[in-house]
Design a protein around this motif. Structure first.
Motif, PDB file in Angstrom:
ATOM      1  N   ARG A  32      37.532  26.631  40.549  1.00  0.00           N
ATOM      2  CA  ARG A  32      36.806  27.286  40.370  1.00  0.00           C
ATOM      3  C   ARG A  32      36.466  28.278  41.856  1.00  0.00           C
ATOM      4  NH1 ARG A  32      33.712  27.596  36.095  1.00  0.00           N
ATOM      5  NH2 ARG A  32      33.188  25.688  34.481  1.00  0.00           N
ATOM      6  N   CYS A  33      36.183  28.897  41.432  1.00  0.00           N
ATOM      7  CA  CYS A  33      36.498  30.808  42.500  1.00  0.00           C
ATOM      8  C   CYS A  33      35.234  30.299  43.506  1.00  0.00           C
ATOM      9  CB  CYS A  33      35.834  31.670  41.527  1.00  0.00           C
ATOM     10  SG  CYS A  33      35.896  33.324  42.966  1.00  0.00           S
ATOM     11  N   ALA A  34      35.365  29.798  44.869  1.00  0.00           N
ATOM     12  CA  ALA A  34      34.449  29.642  46.078  1.00  0.00           C
ATOM     13  C   ALA A  34      33.569  30.664  45.945  1.00  0.00           C
ATOM     14  CB  ALA A  34      35.814  29.250  46.869  1.00  0.00           C
ATOM     15  N   GLN A  35      33.666  32.013  45.696  1.00  0.00           N
ATOM     16  CA  GLN A  35      32.675  33.119  45.421  1.00  0.00           C
ATOM     17  C   GLN A  35      31.537  32.742  44.409  1.00  0.00           C
ATOM     18  OE1 GLN A  35      31.479  34.526  48.297  1.00  0.00           O
ATOM     19  NE2 GLN A  35      30.322  35.941  46.861  1.00  0.00           N
ATOM     20  N   CYS A  36      32.736  33.441  43.164  1.00  0.00           N
ATOM     21  CA  CYS A  36      31.993  33.213  41.865  1.00  0.00           C
ATOM     22  C   CYS A  36      31.269  32.273  40.810  1.00  0.00           C
ATOM     23  CB  CYS A  36      32.352  34.386  41.424  1.00  0.00           C
ATOM     24  SG  CYS A  36      33.881  34.822  40.108  1.00  0.00           S
ATOM     25  N   GLY A  37      32.148  31.355  41.400  1.00  0.00           N
ATOM     26  CA  GLY A  37      31.946  30.129  40.050  1.00  0.00           C
ATOM     27  C   GLY A  37      33.253  29.974  38.595  1.00  0.00           C
ATOM     28  N   TYR A  59      40.004  31.028  44.560  1.00  0.00           N
ATOM     29  CA  TYR A  59      39.602  32.627  44.476  1.00  0.00           C
ATOM     30  C   TYR A  59      39.948  33.296  42.744  1.00  0.00           C
ATOM     31  CZ  TYR A  59      37.813  32.068  49.109  1.00  0.00           C
ATOM     32  OH  TYR A  59      37.203  31.670  50.073  1.00  0.00           O
ATOM     33  N   CYS A  60      39.085  34.257  42.411  1.00  0.00           N
ATOM     34  CA  CYS A  60      39.421  34.915  41.004  1.00  0.00           C
ATOM     35  C   CYS A  60      40.330  36.084  41.187  1.00  0.00           C
ATOM     36  CB  CYS A  60      38.152  34.369  40.134  1.00  0.00           C
ATOM     37  SG  CYS A  60      37.423  35.923  40.616  1.00  0.00           S
ATOM     38  N   SER A  61      39.807  36.803  42.063  1.00  0.00           N
ATOM     39  CA  SER A  61      40.700  37.401  42.485  1.00  0.00           C
ATOM     40  C   SER A  61      40.299  37.964  44.465  1.00  0.00           C
ATOM     41  CB  SER A  61      38.928  38.422  41.566  1.00  0.00           C
ATOM     42  OG  SER A  61      38.195  38.683  42.404  1.00  0.00           O
ATOM     43  N   ARG A  63      38.868  40.572  45.597  1.00  0.00           N
ATOM     44  CA  ARG A  63      37.620  40.845  46.113  1.00  0.00           C
ATOM     45  C   ARG A  63      36.723  39.965  46.122  1.00  0.00           C
ATOM     46  NH1 ARG A  63      34.175  45.680  42.799  1.00  0.00           N
ATOM     47  NH2 ARG A  63      32.229  44.679  43.430  1.00  0.00           N
ATOM     48  N   CYS A  64      36.865  38.748  45.454  1.00  0.00           N
ATOM     49  CA  CYS A  64      36.214  37.580  45.571  1.00  0.00           C
ATOM     50  C   CYS A  64      36.430  37.049  47.442  1.00  0.00           C
ATOM     51  CB  CYS A  64      36.229  36.367  44.453  1.00  0.00           C
ATOM     52  SG  CYS A  64      35.289  37.060  43.411  1.00  0.00           S
ATOM     53  N   LEU A  65      38.294  36.649  47.413  1.00  0.00           N
ATOM     54  CA  LEU A  65      38.654  36.111  48.472  1.00  0.00           C
ATOM     55  C   LEU A  65      37.896  36.823  49.760  1.00  0.00           C
ATOM     56  CD1 LEU A  65      42.037  35.085  49.017  1.00  0.00           C
ATOM     57  CD2 LEU A  65      40.828  36.517  50.731  1.00  0.00           C
ATOM     58  N   PRO A 107      38.979  40.807  37.447  1.00  0.00           N
ATOM     59  CA  PRO A 107      38.110  40.174  36.663  1.00  0.00           C
ATOM     60  C   PRO A 107      36.729  40.394  37.615  1.00  0.00           C
ATOM     61  CG  PRO A 107      40.136  38.561  38.002  1.00  0.00           C
ATOM     62  CD  PRO A 107      40.144  40.383  38.432  1.00  0.00           C
ATOM     63  N   MET A 108      36.238  41.313  38.377  1.00  0.00           N
ATOM     64  CA  MET A 108      35.145  41.249  38.855  1.00  0.00           C
ATOM     65  C   MET A 108      35.314  42.565  38.999  1.00  0.00           C
ATOM     66  SD  MET A 108      33.966  38.422  39.625  1.00  0.00           S
ATOM     67  CE  MET A 108      32.981  38.452  40.602  1.00  0.00           C
ATOM     68  N   GLY A 109      36.036  43.601  38.290  1.00  0.00           N
ATOM     69  CA  GLY A 109      35.350  45.261  38.661  1.00  0.00           C
ATOM     70  C   GLY A 109      36.565  45.587  39.284  1.00  0.00           C
TER      71      GLY A 109
HETATM   72 ZN    ZN Z   1      35.431  35.327  41.869  1.00  0.00          ZN
END
Ligand code: ZN
Length: 149
Positions: A32-37, A59-61, A63-65, A107-109
């Motif tokens: 799971r992404c450590a930022q957004c889940g 991380y999913c992206s 950006r989240c990283l 994934p996050m825009g």
């Molecule tokens: Zn994320």
């Protein structure tokens, strides 16, 4: 007789759901992404990770990283990996070139698009109307805020 079959079916169903439930929750927990889940396995084209001496964060992206590493802090011992947009494989995030302002949506825009070489980053800029190429150390909280504009 009929009751016996029903019982067997019910048992089989329980066993199957117990098994699949277990494996999917294990995987989800690990990636799971450590930022957004969000589950990162759904975003293979964008995923990243940071490995410390005893920890691995997914991380999913990019950006989240970046958001997560900026708020949590990063040490020299941490290895950063991001997915190269063209090659679709993990590359060294500290050496990567990041294009911002392009027409590609993650994934996050709007996101920072990682590429392994400056040449690839310039190619990407041309192809996707990118605005700027940044190195890892040049990405700050203002950069991330600017992505949403
Ligand atoms: Zn994320």
């Amino acid at each position: 007789m009929k009751r016996g079959i029903c019982f067997l079916l019910a048992l089989t169903f329980l066993w199957l759901s117990a098994c699949s439930g277990e494996t999917s929750s294990n995987q989800a927990e690990n990636t799971r992404c450590a930022q957004c889940g969000m589950p990162t396995e759904e975003f293979q084209a964008w995923r990243g990770k940071i490995t410390g001496q005893t920890t691995v964060k997914h991380y999913c992206s990019p950006r989240c990283l970046f958001i997560n590493s900026q708020s949590q802090g990063l040490t020299e011992a941490d290895s950063v990996f991001v997915t190269d947009y063209y090659e679709q494989k993990l590359i060294d995030g500290r050496q990567a070139f990041y294009v911002i302002g392009s027409d590609v949506i993650g994934p996050m825009g709007h996101d920072l698009v990682p590429l392994a070489t400056r040449q690839a980053a310039e190619e990407f800029m041309q192809e996707h109307k990118g605005q700027q190429i940044l190195r890892f150390g040049e990405v700050n909280t203002e950069t991330i805020k600017g992505l949403s504009k």
